[in-house]
Design an enzyme around this catalytic site. Sequence first.
Site, short mmCIF file in Angstrom:
data_model
loop_
_atom_site.label_atom_id
_atom_site.label_comp_id
_atom_site.label_asym_id
_atom_site.label_seq_id
_atom_site.Cartn_x
_atom_site.Cartn_y
_atom_site.Cartn_z
N ALA A 113 23.86 -11.48 26.70
CA ALA A 113 22.40 -11.06 26.84
C ALA A 113 21.88 -12.05 27.73
CB ALA A 113 21.83 -11.07 25.66
N ASP A 114 20.88 -11.72 28.60
CA ASP A 114 20.02 -12.35 29.49
C ASP A 114 18.73 -12.53 28.63
OD1 ASP A 114 21.19 -12.93 32.57
OD2 ASP A 114 22.11 -11.17 31.32
N ARG A 115 18.27 -11.22 27.90
CA ARG A 115 17.27 -11.46 26.93
C ARG A 115 17.21 -10.49 26.00
NH1 ARG A 115 11.38 -12.48 29.05
NH2 ARG A 115 12.55 -12.97 30.85
#
Length: 386
Positions: A250-252
Amino acid sequence: MSTLQAVRYSRGKLEVLDQLRLPHEFHYDDVSTRQEAFDSIATMRVRGAPAIAIVASLGLAVELYKGPVPGNTSQQVIAHIDEALDYLKQSRPTAVDLTNAITQLKARIRSSGETKESVIDGFISEAEQIFEKDLKTNLAIGDYGAEWLKAQVGATSDNTASVLTHCNTGSLATSGHGTALGIIRTLQANGQLRHAFCTETRPYNQGSRLTAFELVHEGIPSTLITDSMAASLFRTKKAEKNIAAVIVGADRVVRNGDTANKIGTYQLAVLAKAHGIKFMVAAPTTSIDLETETGDGIKIEERKREELTQVTGAVIKDDGSVDESSKVRIATADQRIDVWNPAFDVTPAELIDAVVTEKGAVEKGTDGKFDFRNIVPERWAKVVGQ
């Protein structure tokens, strides 16, 4: 633990592996200024949310260490560092690890003393701690993820399961071991992994260039597929291979659990749900963004058109060997066609079964949302106030 290193660091010296040259060539770039760190991130020579934060932090740390640093007072140096960090924040806007690292670094320099030297020392020390903590975080994610999956899968004839992963979330995207790929490494080490499938992850091919390379390097039983083969894989191989989960990074991850990750993640979540396969997000708590309530508030980076219409690669000789010294760029599409190239998409929380952090696995509540208050209690109280 993997011996691959995306980042090599000692105080005053930072080397960053140029991942655009992988898997055929190992080359480390010296990074000693904020501009070099920015360029390394923006051109995707380094990628992966944790690694991006590490390179930005340590790149500026090396610049400050080598000097000269303008200003004579602590406040002047703080202003100088703030400006540099704000500049670095723009290198990859979707990855929240970088934003969280910058917030952490800004807080540290404001509590590091009243002299110029103490502020600089405080920054360097904090940047080094970000680097060192990431490896411990990844190992913990691996343990919690393997434990959660084992509880979900239950007993099989050989107590093993197969998984699919997307993009690259291993040692090349972190300080070591990895997040989603870290869980796969831990499954393999525990004797729980039957087989790992990885997507090529178009258009930048992080899966075929990087994840496939890491899996082969580690001797993990693995198979590469194109992004469009996932549905067929689930339908035809789920029972035979006991495909139990899709595991992504996940990047965010925002407050309700909506998750931004490499483009193509959303469609895998839809397919996993349709085929009764668990969908796991592996993310350090630094990737959790409580300020943003839903995925609609995530800014999605759009990349240049050439990533879809052109490709660069090493030349294959007549005997089948790879000529590492010879690379060509070729057109893969009509160069006049319009292109839409978002680097990320957002997977709704309703399609995610668990978010695995270094503090444990979080499952959805009865309201279909994720509650991270026990994972990040101080941040939750500050932002949400409950």
